[in-house]
Design a protein around this motif. Structure first.
Motif, mmCIF file in Angstrom:
data_model
loop_
_atom_site.group_PDB
_atom_site.id
_atom_site.type_symbol
_atom_site.label_atom_id
_atom_site.label_comp_id
_atom_site.label_asym_id
_atom_site.label_seq_id
_atom_site.Cartn_x
_atom_site.Cartn_y
_atom_site.Cartn_z
ATOM 1 N N LEU A 208 0.822 -1.210 0.000
ATOM 2 C CA LEU A 208 0.000 0.000 0.000
ATOM 3 C C LEU A 208 0.860 1.266 0.000
ATOM 4 C CD1 LEU A 208 -2.895 -1.061 2.398
ATOM 5 C CD2 LEU A 208 -2.932 -0.944 -0.110
ATOM 6 N N GLU A 209 1.952 1.262 0.749
ATOM 7 C CA GLU A 209 2.828 2.437 0.765
ATOM 8 C C GLU A 209 3.460 2.689 -0.604
ATOM 9 O OE1 GLU A 209 5.454 1.756 4.095
ATOM 10 O OE2 GLU A 209 4.080 2.776 5.479
ATOM 11 N N LEU A 210 3.785 1.631 -1.322
ATOM 12 C CA LEU A 210 4.341 1.794 -2.667
ATOM 13 C C LEU A 210 3.352 2.479 -3.610
ATOM 14 C CD1 LEU A 210 6.221 -1.597 -3.155
ATOM 15 C CD2 LEU A 210 7.241 0.689 -2.975
ATOM 16 N N GLU A 211 2.075 2.394 -3.299
ATOM 17 C CA GLU A 211 1.040 3.042 -4.105
ATOM 18 C C GLU A 211 0.691 4.437 -3.600
ATOM 19 O OE1 GLU A 211 -0.360 1.952 -7.027
ATOM 20 O OE2 GLU A 211 1.259 0.494 -6.862
ATOM 21 N N GLY A 212 1.338 4.879 -2.524
ATOM 22 C CA GLY A 212 1.120 6.231 -2.031
ATOM 23 C C GLY A 212 0.204 6.352 -0.827
#
Length: 155
Positions: free
Chosen positions: A25-29
């Motif tokens: 999820l963090e990789l998607e912002g």
């Protein structure tokens, strides 16, 4: 595809699974906050004010279905989008929809499925007016969302 935004509360008693979900999820912002079980979720949900909550079902102290029921019973979190991310049985899926869970994603899952589901729930939550209950009407239908029937092969 544009980067997502929003705060997600990930609740799972398995640290490895929490980290897997968090990283994807963090990789998607997304901004991600985690909790180790339902009791911890209820302690932090009002502090972090997430846009979406993901819950495992089987957890110590307070399981995901009872956590979802408590979130739905609280006027402050009644309309908060909730997804169960778990290796759920059909009984748990039915019980989850009965208490107001918005979506289910079965473990193991593809990261793209997780991201797509959370993105849709976050967008739905951003479009809904608090307290109106209108959010469910605007949610696009994807695998595992409330109201969608699944065959045993998909469950």
């Amino acid at each position: 595809m544009p980067r997502a935004s929003g705060r997600i509360l990930v609740v799972d008693d398995n640290k490895v699974i929490r980290q897997l979900i968090r990283v994807n999820l963090e990789l998607e912002g997304f901004e991600v906050v985690t909790a180790g079980d339902g009791a911890e979720c209820l302690e932090v949900v009002h502090q972090v004010r997430p846009d979406v909550v993901t819950l495992d079902v089987v957890m110590p102290r307070l399981d995901g279905l009872r956590t979802a029921a408590r979130l739905r019973a609280d006027p402050r979190t009644r309309d908060l989008p909730i997804a169960i991310v778990s290796a759920s049985t059909q009984y748990e899926v039915d019980a989850g929809f009965a208490v107001g869970v918005d979506a289910f994603l079965s473990k193991p899952f593809e990261p793209a499925e997780l991201i797509g589901l959370v993105r849709q729930l976050a967008e739905r939550g951003a479009r809904s007016e608090p307290g109106t209950g209108a959010a469910a009407d605007s949610l696009p239908r994807v695998r595992g969302l409330a109201g969608e029937s699944e065959t045993p092969a998909q469950a």
